[in-house]
Scaffold this motif. Structure first.
Motif, short mmCIF file in Angstrom:
data_model
loop_
_atom_site.label_atom_id
_atom_site.label_comp_id
_atom_site.label_asym_id
_atom_site.label_seq_id
_atom_site.Cartn_x
_atom_site.Cartn_y
_atom_site.Cartn_z
N ASP A 184 -12.53 -9.84 -5.05
CA ASP A 184 -13.18 -9.60 -3.77
C ASP A 184 -14.59 -9.06 -4.01
O ASP A 184 -14.92 -8.60 -5.11
CB ASP A 184 -12.38 -8.58 -2.95
N GLN A 213 -7.68 -3.67 -5.11
CA GLN A 213 -6.27 -4.00 -5.35
C GLN A 213 -5.85 -5.18 -4.48
O GLN A 213 -5.21 -5.03 -3.44
CB GLN A 213 -5.38 -2.79 -5.05
N PRO A 214 -6.21 -6.36 -4.87
CA PRO A 214 -5.77 -7.53 -4.09
C PRO A 214 -4.27 -7.79 -4.28
O PRO A 214 -3.71 -7.54 -5.35
CB PRO A 214 -6.61 -8.67 -4.68
N ILE A 215 -3.60 -8.24 -3.21
CA ILE A 215 -2.16 -8.54 -3.23
C ILE A 215 -2.01 -10.06 -3.37
O ILE A 215 -2.62 -10.84 -2.62
CB ILE A 215 -1.47 -8.07 -1.93
N PHE A 216 -1.17 -10.46 -4.33
CA PHE A 216 -0.99 -11.87 -4.60
C PHE A 216 0.38 -12.38 -4.15
O PHE A 216 0.62 -13.57 -4.08
CB PHE A 216 -1.19 -12.14 -6.10
N ASP A 217 1.32 -11.45 -3.88
CA ASP A 217 2.65 -11.83 -3.39
C ASP A 217 2.93 -10.95 -2.18
O ASP A 217 3.34 -9.79 -2.31
CB ASP A 217 3.70 -11.63 -4.48
N GLU A 218 2.72 -11.51 -0.99
CA GLU A 218 2.86 -10.73 0.23
C GLU A 218 4.30 -10.26 0.44
O GLU A 218 4.55 -9.17 0.96
CB GLU A 218 2.41 -11.57 1.44
N LYS A 219 5.30 -11.06 0.05
CA LYS A 219 6.69 -10.68 0.27
C LYS A 219 7.07 -9.48 -0.58
O LYS A 219 7.76 -8.57 -0.12
CB LYS A 219 7.61 -11.87 -0.06
N ARG A 220 6.70 -9.47 -1.79
CA ARG A 220 7.08 -8.38 -2.70
C ARG A 220 6.00 -7.30 -2.79
O ARG A 220 6.24 -6.25 -3.37
CB ARG A 220 7.35 -8.94 -4.10
N GLY A 221 4.83 -7.57 -2.25
CA GLY A 221 3.72 -6.61 -2.34
C GLY A 221 3.16 -6.52 -3.74
O GLY A 221 2.58 -5.49 -4.12
N GLY A 223 0.71 -7.25 -6.81
CA GLY A 223 -0.71 -7.53 -6.97
C GLY A 223 -1.25 -6.85 -8.21
O GLY A 223 -0.50 -6.60 -9.18
#
Length: 338
Positions: A184, A213-221, A223
């Motif tokens: 970002d 801290q970008p999140i790459f897996d929204e379901k599991r949180g 990143g």
């Protein structure tokens, strides 16, 4: 050269003992030759006995002027003829010699003149005043003494002063903003130390960037946390426009990025370092001689930047693939030492 206060010396009547038809008013510093010295020199310069009749009235003033030099303003009057000469030299001795020569020439011009009551205007009057004419080397008197200090000493001192001001150290602090180097857009703080050499600026620069801290897996949180630091070199060529400086810059840097897993069972930390190079522009407004407000814009190209991946049960998941180019801008202040 320091000169003492002007002390007037005056001969109010002709020197009867030497039969010199001269009335001399002499104003000069106390360290200069006296009126008697000038009169003796005039007597020595006259090749024949001085004439009787017309008397030469001379008024001389010596004063200091710029560049450690002194100036003689000599006014002579013979009958109805009047003339003024202005001469500059490096010493009072040279000006006293010049005054004696001019006075001797004026006295010698009256050699064939009739008594004052019958005196007609001189056919060759003294020239009209001129703005600081160049000294005329008289003949037959000996050459004037050399100035006490060589003329080249002043330019050498000026060149030494100019060379000392040519290289000036400085330091700057910037708020910076980068798009492309991290997942970002990121803000940071940059510091530099540099040298200013005429139109060239060169130095070292380092920066630290706000962690993201970008999140790459929204379901599991899941990143990662990214932290970047840089260190490098830069050089600029700057052209001044009054209080403004505008220039072009080039830079190289090493980027150190640390990525740590977030929201996963066994987080690990990965570190990578790669180089980048680029070019850009600079603009500065000089607030004072030692303080300026500077803006920078640079386009940087990463060289061999690695991909950053997250290890999962199903294999490695790429978290971030750095782009080739990033755009960086910054605004700050720079302090330049005198």
């Amino acid at each position: 050269m320091a000169l003492a206060t002007l002390i007037p010396h005056q001969i109010a009547r002709a020197d009867e003992a030497s039969q010199l038809p001269l009335k001399l008013t002499w104003n000069a510093p106390a360290t200069c030759p006296t009126a008697e010295d000038v009169t003796d020199r005039v007597r020595h310069l006259l090749s024949k006995p001085p004439p009787r009749g017309a008397t030469v009235t001379a008024t001389a003033r010596i004063r200091p002027v710029a560049d450690d030099r002194v100036e003689l303003v000599l006014t002579t009057e013979v009958a109805d003829a009047r003339g003024t000469r202005t001469v500059r030299a490096g010493s009072c001795t040279a000006l006293a010699e010049a005054a004696a020569v001019f006075i001797a020439l004026a006295i010698d011009s009256t050699r064939d003149a009739r008594p004052p009551a019958e005196l007609a205007p001189s056919p060759e009057p003294e020239p009209e005043p001129e703005p600081e004419p160049e000294p005329v080397a008289p003949a037959p008197p000996p050459p004037s003494p050399k100035p006490s200090s060589p003329p080249a000493a002043q330019p050498v001192a000026a060149e030494h002063q100019a060379s000392r001001d040519l290289v000036r150290p400085g330091a700057g602090v910037y708020g910076v903003f980068d798009v492309g180097a991290l997942p970002d857009a990121s803000a940071g703080l940059a510091l530099n130390v540099h040298l200013r050499m005429a139109r060239i600026r060169a130095g070292l620069v380092g920066s630290v960037w706000h962690a993201q801290q970008p999140i790459f897996d929204e379901k599991r949180g899941a990143g990662a946390s990214f932290q970047m630091r840089t260190a490098g070199l830069f050089g600029c060529y700057v052209v001044p426009f009054g209080r403004f400086d505008v220039g072009a810059c080039a830079s190289v840097e090493a980027r150190a990025v640390e990525a740590a897993g977030v929201g996963i069972r066994n987080p690990e930390v990965a570190r990578a370092i790669w180089p980048a190079a680029g070019a850009g522009g600079l603009a500065e407004v000089r607030v004072t001689r030692w303080l300026g407000v500077v803006a920078r814009v640079d386009l940087l190209a990463a060289i061999g930047a690695p991909n950053i991946a997250l290890a999962t049960a199903n294999g490695n998941a790429t978290l971030f693939e750095p782009g080739v180019f990033s755009l960086r801008s910054g605004v700050g202040v720079e302090i330049v030492l005198p």
